[in-house]
Write a protein that holds these residues in place. Sequence first.
Motif, mmCIF file in Angstrom:
data_model
loop_
_atom_site.group_PDB
_atom_site.id
_atom_site.type_symbol
_atom_site.label_atom_id
_atom_site.label_comp_id
_atom_site.label_asym_id
_atom_site.label_seq_id
_atom_site.Cartn_x
_atom_site.Cartn_y
_atom_site.Cartn_z
ATOM 1 N N PRO A 1 35.421 45.049 59.998
ATOM 2 C CA PRO A 1 35.871 45.957 59.865
ATOM 3 C C PRO A 1 36.730 45.582 61.387
ATOM 4 N N ASN A 2 35.738 45.589 62.000
ATOM 5 C CA ASN A 2 36.008 45.439 63.451
ATOM 6 C C ASN A 2 36.221 43.925 63.726
ATOM 7 N N GLY A 3 35.143 42.770 63.162
ATOM 8 C CA GLY A 3 35.539 41.353 63.251
ATOM 9 C C GLY A 3 34.444 41.382 63.663
ATOM 10 N N ARG A 4 33.659 41.350 64.035
ATOM 11 C CA ARG A 4 32.607 40.965 63.959
ATOM 12 C C ARG A 4 31.563 40.790 63.138
ATOM 13 N N VAL A 5 30.474 38.808 62.763
ATOM 14 C CA VAL A 5 29.804 39.352 61.885
ATOM 15 C C VAL A 5 28.520 38.998 62.447
ATOM 16 N N VAL A 6 27.813 39.204 61.258
ATOM 17 C CA VAL A 6 26.671 39.752 61.376
ATOM 18 C C VAL A 6 25.781 38.566 60.073
ATOM 19 N N ARG A 7 24.756 37.441 60.367
ATOM 20 C CA ARG A 7 24.765 36.623 59.348
ATOM 21 C C ARG A 7 22.833 37.437 59.435
ATOM 22 N N VAL A 8 22.436 37.494 58.610
ATOM 23 C CA VAL A 8 21.292 37.671 57.908
ATOM 24 C C VAL A 8 20.503 36.437 56.639
ATOM 25 N N ARG A 9 19.158 36.272 57.765
ATOM 26 C CA ARG A 9 18.309 34.932 56.627
ATOM 27 C C ARG A 9 17.442 35.642 56.055
ATOM 28 N N VAL B 1 20.694 47.117 63.570
ATOM 29 C CA VAL B 1 21.758 46.031 63.499
ATOM 30 C C VAL B 1 23.647 46.322 62.902
ATOM 31 N N LEU B 2 23.545 46.706 62.217
ATOM 32 C CA LEU B 2 24.684 46.817 61.784
ATOM 33 C C LEU B 2 25.114 48.051 62.205
ATOM 34 N N ALA B 3 24.815 49.017 62.152
ATOM 35 C CA ALA B 3 25.132 50.359 63.029
ATOM 36 C C ALA B 3 25.585 49.883 64.352
ATOM 37 N N LEU B 4 24.603 49.237 65.023
ATOM 38 C CA LEU B 4 25.131 48.911 66.974
ATOM 39 C C LEU B 4 26.254 47.776 66.589
ATOM 40 N N ALA B 5 26.370 46.903 65.748
ATOM 41 C CA ALA B 5 27.418 45.755 64.986
ATOM 42 C C ALA B 5 29.204 46.683 64.604
ATOM 43 N N ALA B 6 29.243 47.821 63.896
ATOM 44 C CA ALA B 6 30.242 48.744 63.591
ATOM 45 C C ALA B 6 30.404 49.455 65.122
ATOM 46 N N GLU B 7 30.111 49.615 65.456
ATOM 47 C CA GLU B 7 30.684 50.389 66.733
ATOM 48 C C GLU B 7 32.058 49.791 67.283
ATOM 49 N N GLU B 8 32.886 50.235 67.768
ATOM 50 C CA GLU B 8 34.125 49.627 69.151
ATOM 51 C C GLU B 8 33.381 49.049 69.637
#
Length: 115
Positions: free
Chosen positions: A86-94, A105-112
């Motif tokens: 929701p914050n606009g970040r995209v995580v690509r998982v191979r 990683v998702l927890a960190l990326a979800a932070e504002e």
Amino acid sequence: MATRVEWAERVERWERSGLSAEKFARREGYKPKQLYWWRWKLRADGPSPPSSTETPRSTETPRFLPVHVVADVSPVVAEPIEIALPNGRVVRVRPGFDPATLERVLALAAEETPC
């Protein structure tokens, strides 16, 4: 005199027989040139609509061709998964990712806060 439909059937039987035009024509009682000419004529004109007296193709004995099975040696290339947060970040998982690492990683990326 034989009709176009009759010649189409004759040519088809000749081709299925595997015999030369000479042998097939001699066996059936007509000239090899007639077989060649009718085969050319039928191919040039294209397929004709089936008549009511023709046997449907679905009742014919199927012809089998040789098949050679080979192992599939091409590697399967899976596309990475993209997770848009929701914050606009995209995580690509191979493929083959570690689920525990992905969770962190998702927890960190979800932070504002900025990364």
